[in-house]
Design a protein around this motif. Structure first.
Motif, short mmCIF file in Angstrom:
data_model
loop_
_atom_site.label_atom_id
_atom_site.label_comp_id
_atom_site.label_asym_id
_atom_site.label_seq_id
_atom_site.Cartn_x
_atom_site.Cartn_y
_atom_site.Cartn_z
N SER A 266 0.84 -1.21 0.00
CA SER A 266 0.00 0.00 0.00
C SER A 266 0.87 1.26 0.00
N LEU A 267 1.99 1.24 0.72
CA LEU A 267 2.90 2.40 0.73
C LEU A 267 3.61 2.51 -0.63
N ARG A 268 4.06 1.39 -1.13
CA ARG A 268 4.76 1.43 -2.43
C ARG A 268 3.85 1.99 -3.52
N LYS A 269 2.54 1.63 -3.40
CA LYS A 269 1.59 2.16 -4.40
C LYS A 269 1.50 3.67 -4.29
N LYS A 270 1.44 4.16 -3.06
CA LYS A 270 1.33 5.62 -2.88
C LYS A 270 2.60 6.33 -3.36
N LEU A 271 3.74 5.74 -3.07
CA LEU A 271 4.99 6.38 -3.48
C LEU A 271 5.11 6.46 -5.00
N SER A 272 4.55 5.45 -5.67
CA SER A 272 4.75 5.40 -7.13
C SER A 272 3.57 5.98 -7.90
N GLU A 273 2.61 6.58 -7.16
CA GLU A 273 1.36 7.04 -7.77
C GLU A 273 1.51 7.78 -9.10
N ARG A 274 2.34 8.79 -9.09
CA ARG A 274 2.42 9.59 -10.32
C ARG A 274 3.64 9.23 -11.17
N THR A 275 4.00 7.95 -11.13
CA THR A 275 5.14 7.51 -11.94
C THR A 275 4.68 6.28 -12.75
N ASP A 276 5.54 5.83 -13.65
CA ASP A 276 5.20 4.58 -14.35
C ASP A 276 5.97 3.40 -13.75
N PHE A 277 6.39 3.54 -12.48
CA PHE A 277 7.09 2.44 -11.83
C PHE A 277 6.07 1.47 -11.22
N ASN A 278 6.36 0.19 -11.38
CA ASN A 278 5.46 -0.84 -10.88
C ASN A 278 5.68 -1.02 -9.37
N PRO A 279 4.66 -0.70 -8.55
CA PRO A 279 4.87 -0.77 -7.09
C PRO A 279 5.22 -2.18 -6.62
N LYS A 280 4.86 -3.19 -7.40
CA LYS A 280 5.14 -4.57 -6.95
C LYS A 280 6.60 -4.94 -7.11
N SER A 281 7.26 -4.37 -8.09
CA SER A 281 8.61 -4.85 -8.39
C SER A 281 9.65 -3.75 -8.58
N GLU A 282 9.21 -2.49 -8.58
CA GLU A 282 10.16 -1.43 -8.93
C GLU A 282 10.30 -0.35 -7.83
N VAL A 283 9.76 -0.65 -6.66
CA VAL A 283 9.88 0.28 -5.52
C VAL A 283 10.29 -0.55 -4.30
N CYS A 284 11.26 -0.05 -3.55
CA CYS A 284 11.66 -0.74 -2.31
C CYS A 284 11.77 0.30 -1.19
N VAL A 285 11.06 0.05 -0.10
CA VAL A 285 11.11 0.95 1.05
C VAL A 285 12.28 0.50 1.94
N THR A 286 13.08 1.47 2.38
CA THR A 286 14.31 1.13 3.11
C THR A 286 14.36 1.84 4.47
N ALA A 287 15.30 1.40 5.30
CA ALA A 287 15.49 2.03 6.62
C ALA A 287 16.33 3.29 6.44
N GLY A 288 15.77 4.27 5.77
CA GLY A 288 16.49 5.50 5.43
C GLY A 288 17.20 5.35 4.10
N THR A 289 17.55 6.50 3.54
CA THR A 289 18.28 6.50 2.27
C THR A 289 19.63 5.81 2.42
N GLU A 290 20.23 6.01 3.58
CA GLU A 290 21.56 5.44 3.82
C GLU A 290 21.54 3.91 3.66
N GLU A 291 20.53 3.28 4.23
CA GLU A 291 20.45 1.81 4.08
C GLU A 291 20.17 1.45 2.62
N GLY A 292 19.38 2.26 1.96
CA GLY A 292 19.11 2.03 0.54
C GLY A 292 20.41 2.07 -0.26
N LEU A 293 21.23 3.08 0.02
CA LEU A 293 22.51 3.21 -0.69
C LEU A 293 23.39 1.99 -0.38
N TYR A 294 23.43 1.60 0.88
CA TYR A 294 24.25 0.45 1.27
C TYR A 294 23.80 -0.81 0.50
N ALA A 295 22.48 -1.00 0.42
CA ALA A 295 21.96 -2.18 -0.29
C ALA A 295 22.35 -2.13 -1.77
#
Ligand SMILES: Cc1ncc(COP(=O)(O)O)c(C=O)c1O
Length: 371
Positions: A65-94
Motif C-alpha cells: 500500500s505504501l509502495r503504491k502511494k509512493l509510485s502514484e504519479r510515476t510509471d514504476f510498478n509498485p510490486k517490483s520497482e519500488v523498495c522501502v528502506t530504513a532511510g536512504t543510507e540503508e538504501g545506498l548500502y543495499a
C-alpha cells in the motif's frame, strides 16, 4: 580483536567527530538535519501510526500500500520497482552491496556526501572522485564522463548536493545516464529548493536508480524511512541485499509515511512551510557570510548548506579549533573529499539568531588570527 580488513582506514566521519566536540555553549552550524519542528498534524499522525496497523514484518520491499502511494504519479510498478528502506543510507548500502564487486570503480562527487566513497570501499570497490568546481559548483558532465573506464560499475550523482547546495540540470543528468553504467541518483534533498524544483532522474533511463526518503522533507531523520526506485531487473538484487541488511523498514515509520502521503493538501502546505523556513534561514546565512566572513558565494539552490571559502590552510584544524575555542560547530570541507580543502560547510538548519551569532564567531576568530 582485529576488526575486519574491509574497515581498514575507515573511521567515524569527520562530521560526527566535530559534532562530538559540542558542549552546552556550542552553536551548531554543523548540523545535517532539518530544524523544522513537526506541527500538530504531523505529531498526531505520528502518535496514531504505531497503533494503526500491524507490528509484524512487512514484505522486504515494504508494504505494498505504501509502495503504491509512493509510485502514484510515476510509471514504476509498485510490486517490483519500488523498495522501502530504513532511510536512504540503508538504501545506498543495499545498492552498493548488490552491484559493487572487488575492484569495481564507483564514480563519486568531490566534494560530495561522505558516505559514497566509504560505501564503495565497504563493498570492496574503489571510489573514483570526479570534480565539481567552484565558485558555482555546477557539475560538468564531461568531468564525469572522463572518469569512466571498463571497471566503472556505478556513477553516483547527488542533487541538490550535500555539501554544495547546488543542483544538476536535466541535460547533464541525461548525458550522464546515457553514458552506460548504472547511475545512483541521491535525491534526498529534492523537496528542499528555493527558486525552482530540481530536475529528477526518475524514469529518464532504465539504468538509473533513484534514492529518496522522508528524513529531510519531513524532519524524520530518526524514523529511518527511505525508498528506492529502479526498473525490475535492476531492483531485484537490491531487494535481496536489503533483505539481509534490514529485513524491512520499521512498520511504524511505513504507516506514518502512508498517512502523510494520504493527506495531500496538508503535505503540500507542510513542504511550502519547510521551504519558507529554509529560505529565511538561507538569507540570514548569506547575509552573515557576506558581512562577517567577507565571502561572496552563490546562493544555494537547494538543501540547507553553504560551502564557504576560508583563508586558512588546514580547515580540519580550523573547524576543531572553532569547536573548542569559539564554541561554534562547522564542518571542514575536506570531510567531503580533497576538493573541499579551503572550505567549510556552514549549515543553515538552525534558528536565524544561531546562524547570525555563529557566523559572527567564525568571523571574529578569523580576524583575531589575522586572516
Ligand atoms: C546526500 C545525503 N544522502 C543521504 C543521506 C542519508 O539520509 P537518510 O536519513 O535518509 O538515511 C544524507 C544525510 O545527511 C545526505 O546528506
Amino acid at each position: 580483536m582485529q576488526p575486519a580488513k574491509r574497515l581498514g582506514g575507515i573511521e567515524i566521519s569527520l562530521i560526527r567527530q566535530i559534532n562530538a566536540l559540542a558542549t552546552s555553549e556550542s552553536l551548531n552550524l554543523g548540523i545535517g538535519e532539518p530544524n523544522v519542528e513537526p506541527d500538530e498534524t504531523l505529531r498526531a499522525m505520528a502518535s496514531r501510526a504505531p497503533g494503526g496497523g500491524s507490528w509484524h514484518y512487512s514484505p522486504n520491499a515494504g508494504n505494498l500500500s505504501l509502495r503504491k502511494k509512493l509510485s502514484e504519479r510515476t510509471d514504476f510498478n509498485p510490486k517490483s520497482e519500488v523498495c522501502v528502506t530504513a532511510g536512504t543510507e540503508e538504501g545506498l548500502y543495499a545498492i552498493f552491496q548488490a552491484y559493487v564487486s572487488e575492484g569495481d570503480e564507483v564514480l563519486v562527487p568531490n566534494p560530495g556526501f561522505v558516505s559514497y566513497p566509504t560505501l564503495a570501499k565497504l563493498a570492496g570497490g574503489v571510489p573514483v572522485p570526479y570534480s565539481i568546481e567552484p565558485p558555482n559548483w555546477k557539475l560538468d558532465a564531461k568531468a564525469v564522463l572522463a572518469k569512466i573506464t571498463s571497471r566503472t560499475k556505478l556513477i553516483v550523482v547527488n542533487s541538490p548536493s550535500n555539501p554544495l547546495g547546488s543542483t544538476i540540470d536535466r541535460q547533464t543528468l541525461e548525458t550522464i545516464a546515457s553514458a552506460g553504467p548504472l547511475v545512483v541518483s541521491d535525491e534526498i534533498y529534492s523537496e528542499i529548493w528555493f527558486d525552482a524544483p530540481p530536475a529528477s532522474t526518475l524514469g529518464i533511463r532504465d539504468n538509473v536508480i533513484v534514492v529518496n526518503g522522508m528524513s529531510k522533507s519531513h524532519s524524520m531523520t530518526g524514523l529511518r524511512l527511505g525508498w528506492i526506485f529502479a526498473r525490475e531487473n535492476v531492483m531485484r538484487p537490491v531487494i535481496t541485499a536489503h533483505q539481509y541488511i534490514a529485513t524491512c523498514a520499521s512498520v511504524f515509520s511505513q504507516q506514518l509515511a502512508e498517512m502523510i502521503l494520504d493527506v495531500k493538501e496538508w503535505n503540500v502546505s507542510w513542504l511550502e512551510r519547510v521551504r519558507a523556513q529554509f529560505r529565511e534561514q538561507r538569507e540570514a546565512a548569506l547575509y552573515s557570510i557576506a558581512h562577517e566572513l567577507e565571502a561572496k558565494i552563490p546562493p544555494p539552490a537547494g538543501a540547507f548548506y553553504t560551502f564557504v571559502p576560508v583563508p586558512t590552510c588546514d580547515t580540519e584544524f580550523f573547524a576543531r579549533t572553532l569547536a573548542t575555542d569559539a564554541a561554534v560547530l562547522v564542518i571542514p570541507g575536506v570531510a567531503f573529499g580533497s576538493a573541499g580543502e579551503g572550505f567549510i560547510r556552514i549549515s543553515f538548519a538552525a534558528p536565524v539568531d544561531t546562524i547570525g551569532v555563529g557566523i559572527e564567531r567564525v568571523g571574529r576568530w578569523l580576524r583575531a588570527a589575522g586572516r
